[in-house]
Design an enzyme around this catalytic site. Sequence first.
Site, PDB file in Angstrom:
ATOM      1  N   VAL A  76       0.870  -1.173   0.000  1.00 40.57           N
ATOM      2  CA  VAL A  76       0.000   0.000   0.000  1.00 40.57           C
ATOM      3  C   VAL A  76       0.909   1.225   0.000  1.00 40.57           C
ATOM      4  CG1 VAL A  76      -1.838   1.201   1.244  1.00 40.57           C
ATOM      5  CG2 VAL A  76      -1.671  -1.300   1.377  1.00 40.57           C
ATOM      6  N   CYS A  77       0.683   2.137  -0.921  1.00 41.28           N
ATOM      7  CA  CYS A  77       1.549   3.319  -1.013  1.00 41.28           C
ATOM      8  C   CYS A  77       1.404   4.190   0.228  1.00 41.28           C
ATOM      9  CB  CYS A  77       1.194   4.146  -2.240  1.00 41.28           C
ATOM     10  SG  CYS A  77       2.017   5.746  -2.224  1.00 41.28           S
ATOM     11  N   ILE A  78       2.523   4.514   0.852  1.00 38.84           N
ATOM     12  CA  ILE A  78       2.470   5.267   2.110  1.00 38.84           C
ATOM     13  C   ILE A  78       1.960   6.694   1.898  1.00 38.84           C
ATOM     14  CG2 ILE A  78       4.918   5.962   2.011  1.00 38.84           C
ATOM     15  CD1 ILE A  78       4.818   5.608   5.150  1.00 38.84           C
ATOM     16  N   ALA A  81      -1.710   6.508   1.247  1.00 39.59           N
ATOM     17  CA  ALA A  81      -2.383   6.022   2.455  1.00 39.59           C
ATOM     18  C   ALA A  81      -2.472   7.123   3.510  1.00 39.59           C
ATOM     19  CB  ALA A  81      -1.645   4.810   3.007  1.00 39.59           C
TER      20      ALA A  81
END
Lengths: 118, 134
Positions: A76-78, A81
Amino acid sequence: MKLAVCIYEGPYNHEASDSAYNFIKAAIAKGHEIRGIFFYHDGVYNVTRLMEPPQDDRHIANRWSELGATGIDIVVCIAAAKRRGIVDEVLVPNVRISGLGQLTMMAIEAERMVIFGD
Amino acid sequence: MSEESKKKIMFTVRKPPHGTIYVYEGLEVKLIMAAYDADISVVFMDDGVYALKAGQDTKELGIKGFEATYGVLVDYEIQKVFVDRQSMEERGLTEEDLLVIGEDEDTEEPIRPRMVDSAEIAAMMAQQHNILSF
């Protein structure tokens, strides 16, 4: 073939997540390797354990978690996110938050990167 | 790694720059990926060409603009920036409407995205290792 999958849309509202899941299942059944799955844009909402769909519907987050349990790297892309309030504490098991560098590695190492979303 | 063995990764930008976050978050990907050892190119087409229009002002939208970041693409070593000629023409845009993405180190001449025909874009796409669309 070594494939990477990128999902841009959130769950339920858009078919992208379901299409990606069905694509991945079919690709694995055909003997392809999934190098990684990357959630970007609203796609980051796909893996929150806070979702609670009606019992007679598919549970999208659990589905991804089960795929992750098979050893597929689900990222999940930080940045995406953080923008949307998705943090480690709300993730289902077997997925992880990391940076766009992971997407880069997937793009470099996979023979095809398939994007699901608008 | 030699230039030939580098993975060729292309970004396509086809959506309008504002109204959704796709183009902005796509820009973040470009800047990160530029730090890796890959041959990066970017192609703007369809409504994506509006992302390259000079003089954007997002103040009224209440959102952070990113024209300034596009203005330093060359500094991030993203030099292969192309824009589809037909998409430009369909929208009444000309080369003069395009923003500057950097300047030539030697001549200090401004660098603008290069207008190309769809046949040339298709040929470039055929050479790519992977294509990411935004």
